[in-house]
Each structure stands twice: as C-alpha cells, then as structure tokens.
Enzyme design. Sequence first.
Site, short mmCIF file in Angstrom:
data_model
loop_
_atom_site.label_atom_id
_atom_site.label_comp_id
_atom_site.label_asym_id
_atom_site.label_seq_id
_atom_site.Cartn_x
_atom_site.Cartn_y
_atom_site.Cartn_z
N TYR A 97 -2.41 -0.85 10.08
CA TYR A 97 -2.15 -1.21 8.65
C TYR A 97 -0.93 -0.72 7.99
O TYR A 97 -0.68 -1.49 7.16
CB TYR A 97 -3.57 -0.27 7.88
N SER B 179 0.61 -1.07 0.13
CA SER B 179 -0.04 -0.14 -0.07
C SER B 179 0.87 1.19 0.00
O SER B 179 2.10 1.20 0.57
CB SER B 179 -0.91 0.18 1.19
#
Length: 254
Positions: free
Chosen positions: A151, A138
């Site tokens: 995350y 990401s």
Amino acid sequence: MFSLKNKHAVITGGGSGIGKAIAQVFAKQGAFVHIIELNEESGKQVTEEIQALGGQAKSYGLNVVNQSEVIATFQAIGRIDVLVNNAGIAHIGNVENCPEDDFERVFQVNVKGAYNCIYAAAPSMKANGGGCMLHMASIASAVGIADRFAYSMSKGAIHAMSMSVARDYLTDNIRSNTISPARVHTPFVDGFISKNYPGKESEMFEKLSASQPIGRMAEPEEIANLALYLCSDEAGFITGNDYHIDGGFIKLNN
C-alpha cells in the site's frame, strides 16, 4: 466561493467512502459529477442521491485497470475540468507477507489505474485550456507505517506521478496535487474491524481512533472539503503540492 458551476468532474471510486463524499460536495457546489465505480450499483445509488437533491451526476461501471475502457469512457464524457483519482485498494502485510499476486493487484489498481485516468484525461484538459487533477495519496507515502508495504509503495507512486504531471503541464494550465489522509472513518474501516476483530469492534475502533493525536479518525466530508478547495479556482496558484490531513499524525505523534 469554491463554486464548481459548469465544471465537469470525474471521480474514481465515487460510490463509497471518501469518493462518495467528494462527489456529493462537488455536486452541491455546482459540478456535473461523473462517478467512475467498479461496483456499478454503488455508483448508481450515489448518482440517484445527488440527483434527488437537485445535483447533476452520471455513473459509469468501469474497472480503472482497463486502459482501453478508461479511454473510451473519458472520450464519451467529453469535457473534463477536474479529475479526482480516488479509486484504490488496501493491503496489510510487510514485504515477507506480500506475495507477488497481492503486490501486482495493488499496483494494478492503485498505480496503473491512476495512470490510466491521467493518461485519458490530459488530452481533454489540454484541449479545454486547462484543468485540475487531484490524487488520493496517504500519510503512508511520507512515513513508515507497519505492515503496509504494498500500500505504501502504491501511494508513494501516486505522489511521484502527481509531481511529474504538475511539472510537465505547467504551460497547459493543468494543476496537479495530492491529498494524504491519515485514517478516515469509512465503511472499509468498519468492515476491516468486523472481519479481523469480531466481538471487539468497539475496543478496536477506539484504539485506531486514538492512534491519531487529535483523538479520532477523519470523516470523509473533511477530506472532501479539502478536495473542493484544491479543485476550485480559489486554489489556482497551487500545484505540485501534497496536503497531509492527518490529525497531527506526522508532526505530533511522538
């Protein structure tokens, strides 16, 4: 070009969103797609859709956190030419809003789950003379994003693991790369908006879309097309790299 004919591709989290798009594109290009999915019904549905279009696919109800089950499933699959580590979960909150249970849950699914699949796939790829691993990271692994502590941690670990695999398996002809998307329009995003902003869905969708300089979210198929290239023989000279597909978020978001 970009043919995956006669290749066996394992895709985790292949029952929805980005994973589903990758499974569909890979099958279209000739791969036998093995869908690993916690939601067994979703996996079966994607499998049936692929088969209805003349593709080859099989689904497996599996929790990637369980190493023994992952190993047994991968051994049953046999030949593995491509592994796409896509399964993962999100978490919203900074470190003070991230209880130990939440941190552990994100780590178990996003980090240990990917490790389990790498661990199980590597022997098969070595025995077959090589292969390709692709891991979904990401932009959160490259830049700071507010309220994404756990995350971001997990996606940073994904990138580091991929680099380590790329280095360790150079002589085994196993390539390893990561894709780092910005926000992608998936059912997860729609569900997040509906849950947290009832009555303001359209407004929040536009706001989230506008947070990327290009003015919109990515479509899952756009991520899948990059995955196809990186897992194809045409990308045979590429390993140990991370690809931002972010609508200009990192470089142009001033």
